[in-house]
Motif scaffolding. Structure first.
Motif, PDB file in Angstrom:
ATOM      1  N   MET A  61       0.565  -1.527  -0.357  1.00 44.19           N
ATOM      2  CA  MET A  61       0.038   0.133  -0.207  1.00 44.19           C
ATOM      3  C   MET A  61       0.474   0.834  -0.069  1.00 44.19           C
ATOM      4  O   MET A  61       0.878   2.333  -0.791  1.00 44.19           O
ATOM      5  CB  MET A  61      -0.899   0.022   1.000  1.00 44.19           C
ATOM      6  N   LEU A  62       1.986   1.310   0.974  1.00 43.16           N
ATOM      7  CA  LEU A  62       2.935   2.523   0.718  1.00 43.16           C
ATOM      8  C   LEU A  62       3.389   2.777  -0.132  1.00 43.16           C
ATOM      9  O   LEU A  62       3.359   3.760  -1.050  1.00 43.16           O
ATOM     10  CB  LEU A  62       3.615   2.462   2.108  1.00 43.16           C
ATOM     11  N   ARG A  63       3.805   1.425  -0.708  1.00 37.54           N
ATOM     12  CA  ARG A  63       4.643   1.691  -2.064  1.00 37.54           C
ATOM     13  C   ARG A  63       3.564   2.360  -3.502  1.00 37.54           C
ATOM     14  O   ARG A  63       3.805   2.641  -3.647  1.00 37.54           O
ATOM     15  CB  ARG A  63       4.736   0.383  -2.630  1.00 37.54           C
ATOM     16  N   LEU A  64       2.620   2.173  -3.398  1.00 37.39           N
ATOM     17  CA  LEU A  64       1.823   2.124  -4.196  1.00 37.39           C
ATOM     18  C   LEU A  64       1.833   3.988  -3.970  1.00 37.39           C
ATOM     19  O   LEU A  64       1.655   4.621  -5.021  1.00 37.39           O
ATOM     20  CB  LEU A  64       0.134   2.002  -4.656  1.00 37.39           C
ATOM     21  N   LEU A  65       0.581   4.255  -3.178  1.00 32.92           N
ATOM     22  CA  LEU A  65       0.849   5.455  -2.285  1.00 32.92           C
ATOM     23  C   LEU A  65       2.097   6.343  -2.845  1.00 32.92           C
ATOM     24  O   LEU A  65       2.084   7.626  -2.998  1.00 32.92           O
ATOM     25  CB  LEU A  65       0.452   5.497  -0.940  1.00 32.92           C
ATOM     26  N   ASN A  66       3.354   5.384  -2.891  1.00 40.65           N
ATOM     27  CA  ASN A  66       4.113   7.167  -3.507  1.00 40.65           C
ATOM     28  C   ASN A  66       4.987   6.625  -4.383  1.00 40.65           C
ATOM     29  O   ASN A  66       6.141   7.532  -4.772  1.00 40.65           O
ATOM     30  CB  ASN A  66       5.476   7.146  -2.674  1.00 40.65           C
ATOM     31  N   VAL A  67       4.484   6.081  -5.774  1.00 41.91           N
ATOM     32  CA  VAL A  67       4.367   6.574  -6.400  1.00 41.91           C
ATOM     33  C   VAL A  67       5.122   7.858  -7.399  1.00 41.91           C
ATOM     34  O   VAL A  67       3.599   8.428  -7.453  1.00 41.91           O
ATOM     35  CB  VAL A  67       3.992   5.257  -7.378  1.00 41.91           C
ATOM     36  N   LYS A  68       5.506   7.597  -8.696  1.00 43.17           N
ATOM     37  CA  LYS A  68       5.634   8.786  -9.568  1.00 43.17           C
ATOM     38  C   LYS A  68       5.401   8.585 -10.705  1.00 43.17           C
ATOM     39  O   LYS A  68       6.341   7.452 -11.179  1.00 43.17           O
ATOM     40  CB  LYS A  68       6.642  10.075  -9.210  1.00 43.17           C
ATOM     41  N   PHE A  69       4.470   8.991 -11.887  1.00 41.29           N
ATOM     42  CA  PHE A  69       4.566   8.597 -13.082  1.00 41.29           C
ATOM     43  C   PHE A  69       4.170   9.741 -13.128  1.00 41.29           C
ATOM     44  O   PHE A  69       3.516  10.214 -13.816  1.00 41.29           O
ATOM     45  CB  PHE A  69       3.850   7.864 -12.742  1.00 41.29           C
ATOM     46  N   CYS A  81      -0.644   7.236 -17.719  1.00 40.19           N
ATOM     47  CA  CYS A  81      -0.569   5.992 -16.937  1.00 40.19           C
ATOM     48  C   CYS A  81      -1.892   5.634 -16.931  1.00 40.19           C
ATOM     49  O   CYS A  81      -2.500   6.808 -16.454  1.00 40.19           O
ATOM     50  CB  CYS A  81      -0.077   5.945 -15.930  1.00 40.19           C
ATOM     51  N   ARG A  82      -2.132   4.675 -17.001  1.00 34.05           N
ATOM     52  CA  ARG A  82      -3.593   3.593 -16.460  1.00 34.05           C
ATOM     53  C   ARG A  82      -3.394   3.061 -14.887  1.00 34.05           C
ATOM     54  O   ARG A  82      -1.994   2.781 -14.867  1.00 34.05           O
ATOM     55  CB  ARG A  82      -4.286   3.143 -17.678  1.00 34.05           C
ATOM     56  N   GLY A  83      -4.442   2.704 -14.218  1.00 41.62           N
ATOM     57  CA  GLY A  83      -4.068   2.061 -13.073  1.00 41.62           C
ATOM     58  C   GLY A  83      -3.704   0.389 -12.974  1.00 41.62           C
ATOM     59  O   GLY A  83      -2.827   0.637 -12.805  1.00 41.62           O
ATOM     60  N   VAL A  84      -3.619  -0.345 -14.662  1.00 43.17           N
ATOM     61  CA  VAL A  84      -2.763  -0.982 -15.408  1.00 43.17           C
ATOM     62  C   VAL A  84      -1.557  -0.776 -14.579  1.00 43.17           C
ATOM     63  O   VAL A  84      -0.517  -2.331 -15.287  1.00 43.17           O
ATOM     64  CB  VAL A  84      -3.169  -1.813 -16.895  1.00 43.17           C
ATOM     65  N   ASN A  85      -0.569   0.037 -16.036  1.00 40.79           N
ATOM     66  CA  ASN A  85       0.831   0.893 -15.460  1.00 40.79           C
ATOM     67  C   ASN A  85       1.036   0.318 -13.956  1.00 40.79           C
ATOM     68  O   ASN A  85       2.565   0.253 -13.643  1.00 40.79           O
ATOM     69  CB  ASN A  85       0.557   1.704 -15.928  1.00 40.79           C
ATOM     70  N   LEU A  86      -0.400   0.459 -12.927  1.00 41.79           N
ATOM     71  CA  LEU A  86       0.764   0.940 -11.248  1.00 41.79           C
ATOM     72  C   LEU A  86       0.128  -0.121 -10.673  1.00 41.79           C
ATOM     73  O   LEU A  86       0.977   0.142  -9.752  1.00 41.79           O
ATOM     74  CB  LEU A  86       0.124   2.568 -11.212  1.00 41.79           C
ATOM     75  N   ASP A  87      -0.157  -0.767 -10.779  1.00 45.60           N
ATOM     76  CA  ASP A  87      -1.515  -1.910  -9.690  1.00 45.60           C
ATOM     77  C   ASP A  87       0.861  -2.400  -9.792  1.00 45.60           C
ATOM     78  O   ASP A  87      -0.069  -3.630  -8.321  1.00 45.60           O
ATOM     79  CB  ASP A  87      -1.739  -2.474 -11.552  1.00 45.60           C
ATOM     80  N   PHE A  88       1.545  -3.178 -10.538  1.00 41.23           N
ATOM     81  CA  PHE A  88       2.355  -3.688  -9.790  1.00 41.23           C
ATOM     82  C   PHE A  88       3.162  -3.337  -8.258  1.00 41.23           C
ATOM     83  O   PHE A  88       4.029  -3.622  -8.085  1.00 41.23           O
ATOM     84  CB  PHE A  88       3.744  -3.783 -11.141  1.00 41.23           C
ATOM     85  N   ALA A  89       3.263  -2.039  -8.878  1.00 43.42           N
ATOM     86  CA  ALA A  89       3.924  -0.815  -6.860  1.00 43.42           C
ATOM     87  C   ALA A  89       3.182  -1.946  -6.194  1.00 43.42           C
ATOM     88  O   ALA A  89       4.129  -1.912  -5.002  1.00 43.42           O
ATOM     89  CB  ALA A  89       3.409   0.312  -7.307  1.00 43.42           C
ATOM     90  N   ALA A  90       1.715  -2.203  -5.834  1.00 38.93           N
ATOM     91  CA  ALA A  90       1.494  -2.962  -4.592  1.00 38.93           C
ATOM     92  C   ALA A  90       1.522  -4.669  -4.331  1.00 38.93           C
ATOM     93  O   ALA A  90       1.667  -4.646  -3.495  1.00 38.93           O
ATOM     94  CB  ALA A  90       0.161  -2.191  -5.095  1.00 38.93           C
ATOM     95  N   ARG A  91       1.196  -4.972  -6.024  1.00 38.11           N
ATOM     96  CA  ARG A  91       1.706  -6.316  -5.428  1.00 38.11           C
ATOM     97  C   ARG A  91       3.219  -6.419  -5.800  1.00 38.11           C
ATOM     98  O   ARG A  91       3.565  -8.157  -5.178  1.00 38.11           O
ATOM     99  CB  ARG A  91       0.914  -7.160  -7.202  1.00 38.11           C
TER     100      ARG A  91
END
Length: 603
Positions: free
Chosen positions: A438-446, A450-460
């Motif tokens: 959760m914290l990793r996704l909260l702190n991404v910069k992009f 970008c769409r959510g499919v580009n960002l999901d990996f940060a949480a998983r």
């Protein structure tokens, strides 16, 4: 006496429905979830699928055949559906799982040549019905969607709700309804349309700066909105309209008409180019309009503008989350001290959290039914504790609470998992990996685009590295004073055709961030914060975006096993907790503030 004892339960209802099917010449009948407006949450009048099947989840479609029945639902509800369908004679079809047929393919295989499939056309969207027609065409299977057979056998069906409407002042909305209507008319003209049909309740409410109380836990009202040229009509239940609201609509140039008169008004349209979104209007509407009008299928212009919060909405959502953070933090303090000292079950805990929210200034009630789940119950993503049968909380193991509130300033959604006492190493590992994700996704910069499919990996990423995963999306949009699920923004790794939550992220969109882990029969973990998309720097590579945290409540350090944290994860957790203390402690009693300082300490 329970309803099941009164009418014989699900098997008896299925038998009554099948008798109606035989009398109507139908070979199968569909009972979707939702209402006439495609809403996720709905009032009691629209709970036909739950009545027929016994499954109470918010998403799912039942297919009833003469000798069999099935329910299709997604990964959020697999465990719950298995439990609730037990002994019903209804098979569970787990959507998206290997070897599980799509509903359309199943019907195409099971229905006879030249057969008839029935459904209430007001309960299924145009796009779904068109796909069904295409899939069933090779076997010349026809659709009959004028009969509400499920409603016909529901003898004690509740009436339609007609709660009073109320006006959202411009100081909270940030934009006058007249300006929104002018922008909508301009968008219709740009599309070269002459008419527009709007049936999504959240979009109608946002457009007119009105709210109501016809939808469970959501301040919306039953209505249709029709624009033909310069004429604007709101079809709404007369009982919902007060004198001030009527006068307000009159000033906007919006006529009011009876809710039940909408379909007759549609039948009067001819030769129009009608802008509508097939995925967001029901099949009965399509049947009436098609043939005599040109249909222009496009995303409702109001949808994106609603999701991109204006500066006033953003600021008020920040304030709403401070109020909510105070309520949740006070609840966590109470819970940590009460478990083991008092008799508390899942329902009592949920009620206590509701009390803390109600004490906050501007509280308007819950934004959805609280998920209060202890031990193995938390492995069901959308578990609902029933009064009188809630599991008792004990001073051991994990307790999960997913809840939210509506305030005058906006809408919240938060999940916290709490250690009620000693935990196993596995419980701590799972909790830690989820919190770090959760914290990793909260702190991404992009980069913009970008769409959510580009960002999901940060949480998983941490979970996948350990051979773990969760069977739901990571994030959904959240409305301002509206549904806790809002399109078009979302975060998930799996692309599903037709999903409305795959939009490019824009400044002003609010999205949940909620990774989890669920070990069936044992425990569940989820940590959820809300995030506001804001601009970062712009340079030769383009415009960068980031997320601003909105949710302020401690993450339980008693459940953290620091061995599973990398150095950056420790830093992110410590920085988050420092800000939690800064934002929340000024609003707490002295003893609770001292406790918050301890539970947000650096690790």
């Amino acid at each position: 006496m329970t309803r099941d004892r009164e009418d014989g339960g699900v098997p008896a209802r299925l038998a009554a429905l099948r008798e109606r099917m035989r009398a109507s010449g139908m070979d199968a009948y569909l009972v979707p979830s939702g209402d006439f407006h495609g809403s996720e949450n709905m009032g009691e009048y629209f709970q036909c699928r739950a009545y027929i099947t016994g499954f109470t989840g918010s998403a799912g479609t039942a297919a009833i055949l003469p000798e069999s029945a099935g329910l299709w639902t997604d990964g959020r509800y697999f465990v719950q559906a298995e439990a609730q369908l037990l002994g019903s004679g209804i098979s569970l079809f787990k959507m998206g799982q290997e070897g599980v047929p799509d509903l359309e393919d199943y019907l195409a295989e099971q229905l006879p040549e030249g057969g008839v499939l029935g459904l209430d056309g007001r309960m299924a969207d145009m796009l779904t019905v068109e796909r069904l027609v295409e899939k069933l065409a090779p076997k010349r299977i026809s659709l009959s969607f004028h009969a509400d057979l499920a409603g016909d056998i529901w003898t004690d069906r509740p009436p339609l709700s007609h709660k009073p409407l109320w006006i959202v002042p411009e100081r909270l909305a940030g934009e006058a309804a007249g300006e929104k209507l002018a922008a909508l008319k301009a968008a219709i003209r740009e599309k070269n349309a002459t008419a527009h049909v709007l049936t999504a309740l959240d979009e109608i409410a946002w457009l007119l700066n009105l709210r109501g109380g016809d939808i469970d836990c959501t301040p919306l009202f039953l209505a249709y909105f029709l624009i033909t040229g310069e004429r604007m009509r709101l079809f709404v239940q007369e009982e919902s309209l007060s004198g001030p609201v009527r006068a307000y609509l009159d000033r906007l140039g919006v006529e009011t008409a009876a809710y039940a008169g909408f379909y007759e008004a549609l039948s009067e349209l001819s030769g129009e180019t009608v802008l509508l979104e097939k995925a967001r209007v029901n099949a009965r509407i399509g049947e009436i309009l098609c043939g005599r009008n040109t249909i222009l299928d496009s995303v409702n212009p109001a949808a994106r503008r609603k999701a991109v919060k204006n500066p006033v909405e953003m600021e008020h959502m920040r304030k709403a989350h401070i109020r909510d953070g105070v309520a949740v933090t006070r609840f966590l303090y109470w819970l940590k001290h009460a478990v083991g000292a008092q008799e508390i079950d899942e329902c009592a805990a949920a009620a206590r959290l509701s009390d803390f929210r109600a004490e906050q200034e501007g509280s308007l009630g819950p934004s959805f039914e609280t998920i209060s789940a202890y031990g193995p119950n938390a492995a069901m993503c959308h578990y609902r504790a029933q009064e009188g049968s809630g599991r008792r909380l004990e001073p051991k193991g994990l307790y999960l609470v997913d809840s939210g509130g509506h305030y005058e300033e906006g809408t919240t959604d938060i999940t916290r998992t709490v250690a009620l006492g000693p935990l196993t190493e596995e419980e701590k590992k799972c909790f830690t990996l989820v919190a770090a994700g959760m914290l990793r996704l909260l702190n991404v910069k992009f980069l913009s685009g970008c769409r959510g499919v580009n960002l999901d990996f940060a949480a998983r990423e941490l979970l996948w590295r350990n051979g773990l995963d969760y069977n739901h999306g990571t994030g959904h949009g959240v409305a301002f004073l509206g549904p806790v699920h809002e399109r078009p923004n979302g975060i998930r790794w799996r692309m599903t055709p037709g999903r409305p939550d795959t939009a490019v992220f824009e400044e002003g969109m609010i999205t949940s961030n909620e990774p989890g882990l669920y070990l069936e029969g044992r425990f569940g973990v989820r940590t959820e914060n809300m995030m506001l998309c804001v601009k970062a720097e712009k340079n030769e590579y383009g415009q960068f975006l980031r997320f601003e945290n909105l949710t302020w409540a401690p993450i339980d350090l008693d459940a953290i096993d620091a061995r599973w944290l990398e150095e950056r994860d420790r830093r992110l957790l410590n920085e988050y907790h420092q800000k939690v203390f800064e934002h929340i402690s000024p609003w707490l009693p002295e003893e609770e503030a001292a406790w918050l300082k301890e539970v947000t300490r650096e690790i």
